[in-house]
Design an enzyme around this catalytic site. Structure first.
Site, PDB file in Angstrom:
ATOM      1  N   SER A  93       0.844  -1.192   0.000  1.00 59.14           N
ATOM      2  CA  SER A  93       0.000   0.000   0.000  1.00 59.14           C
ATOM      3  C   SER A  93       0.883   1.248   0.000  1.00 59.14           C
ATOM      4  O   SER A  93       1.682   1.440  -0.911  1.00 59.14           O
ATOM      5  CB  SER A  93      -0.945  -0.044   1.207  1.00 59.14           C
ATOM      6  OG  SER A  93      -1.989   0.909   1.066  1.00 59.14           O
ATOM      7  N   LYS A 145     -21.533  17.073   7.716  1.00 60.91           N
ATOM      8  CA  LYS A 145     -20.628  17.120   8.862  1.00 60.91           C
ATOM      9  C   LYS A 145     -20.674  15.857   9.713  1.00 60.91           C
ATOM     10  O   LYS A 145     -19.720  15.530  10.408  1.00 60.91           O
ATOM     11  CB  LYS A 145     -20.938  18.346   9.726  1.00 60.91           C
ATOM     12  CG  LYS A 145     -20.525  19.662   9.110  1.00 60.91           C
ATOM     13  CD  LYS A 145     -19.035  19.734   8.844  1.00 60.91           C
ATOM     14  CE  LYS A 145     -18.233  19.796  10.127  1.00 60.91           C
ATOM     15  NZ  LYS A 145     -16.788  19.939   9.865  1.00 60.91           N
TER      16      LYS A 145
END
Length: 264
Positions: A93, A145
């Site tokens: 990764s 949010k």
């Protein structure tokens, strides 16, 4: 002897940068802020003939991976120095993102290489809150949010948005690998599924260039008298005296979970 006979040729110097562990912003993680000074020294101090990256990382932050790799490439181009990556247990990764900053990648027979993908993991705790009789109260200005709030049931629109964000990062990762590895990658094989390859398998798919180790490889290239100079981050007072125990423990758990994905 060379101090008194300055005309004698000095042995070639290889700067060694160790990129070890989880990639993350913060005091314990491998990140650009923590590595910047060491990387600068490696390219600029002692007139090295080459730079070696010794990589042992299960990945982590895409942004920090990109920042570190970009810093290495900037200095490599500026100083016109070859860079070789040597993979130990893993360059997976974000760890492979770092390896691609090198001009060539050398692996051990047992190195884990690849995992070119993006992952996000978490927990859903809303049912546990209900059983405890706890009411979750959230007030936001802006409908996104509370995106992926673990204390509320998962919303399909949140998952769709998360995947869109992951796709953008994944595309950036793929572009970086293709730009650095170029024609060494086979056109007929999809290497960007998050899969990994071991040792010589990674050579066959173009993710690495050879099997070998730091000292013998660099001696074969630059001679037996080659000198290795290691460059690493300087430890701060908190880490030196172990004053950040809670943060260390949390980071250790997170890093262990990353390594566990590869059976390490």
């Amino acid at each position: 002897m060379r101090r008194f006979l300055p005309f004698l040729k000095k042995p070639p110097v290889i700067s060694v940068i160790r990129l070890n562990g989880m990639i993350a912003a913060g005091q314990r993680g491998l990140n650009d802020a923590g590595m910047a000074e060491a990387i600068e020294r490696a390219f600029k101090k002692g007139k090295p003939v080459a730079v070696a990256l010794v990589i042992n990382s299960p990945g982590g932050s895409p942004a920090q991976s990109s920042l570190i790799a970009a810093r290495i490439r900037l200095l490599a181009d500026e100083k016109e120095l070859p860079v070789t990556a040597f993979v130990e247990d893993a360059a997976a990764s974000g760890g492979y993102w770092l390896a691609c900053a090198a001009d060539d990648i050398i692996v051990d027979e047992n190195s884990i290489v690849g995992s070119i993908g993006v992952i996000s993991a978490g927990f859903g705790l809303h049912e546990a809150l209900g059983k405890l009789g706890v009411e979750r109260r959230v007030h936001t200005a802006g409908q996104s949010k509370s995106f992926l709030d673990p204390f509320r049931p998962e919303k399909e629109e949140d998952v769709v948005r998360l995947r869109a964000l992951q796709d953008q990062i994944h595309a950036n990762f793929i572009d970086h690998v293709k730009a650095r590895r170029g024609k060494r990658l086979p056109e007929e094989q999809d290497l960007f599924t998050g899969d990994v390859w071991i040792g010589r398998q990674s050579l066959k798919v173009g993710l690495a260039d050879d099997v070998g180790h730091l000292v013998p490889t660099m001696k074969a290239r630059y001679g037996n008298l080659v000198k290795f100079v290691s460059h690493g981050p300087r430890r701060g007072l908190l880490r030196r005296f172990g004053l950040s125990i809670a943060a260390e423990a949390a980071s250790e758990l997170e890093e262990r979970s990353l390594w566990a994905r590869y059976g390490l």
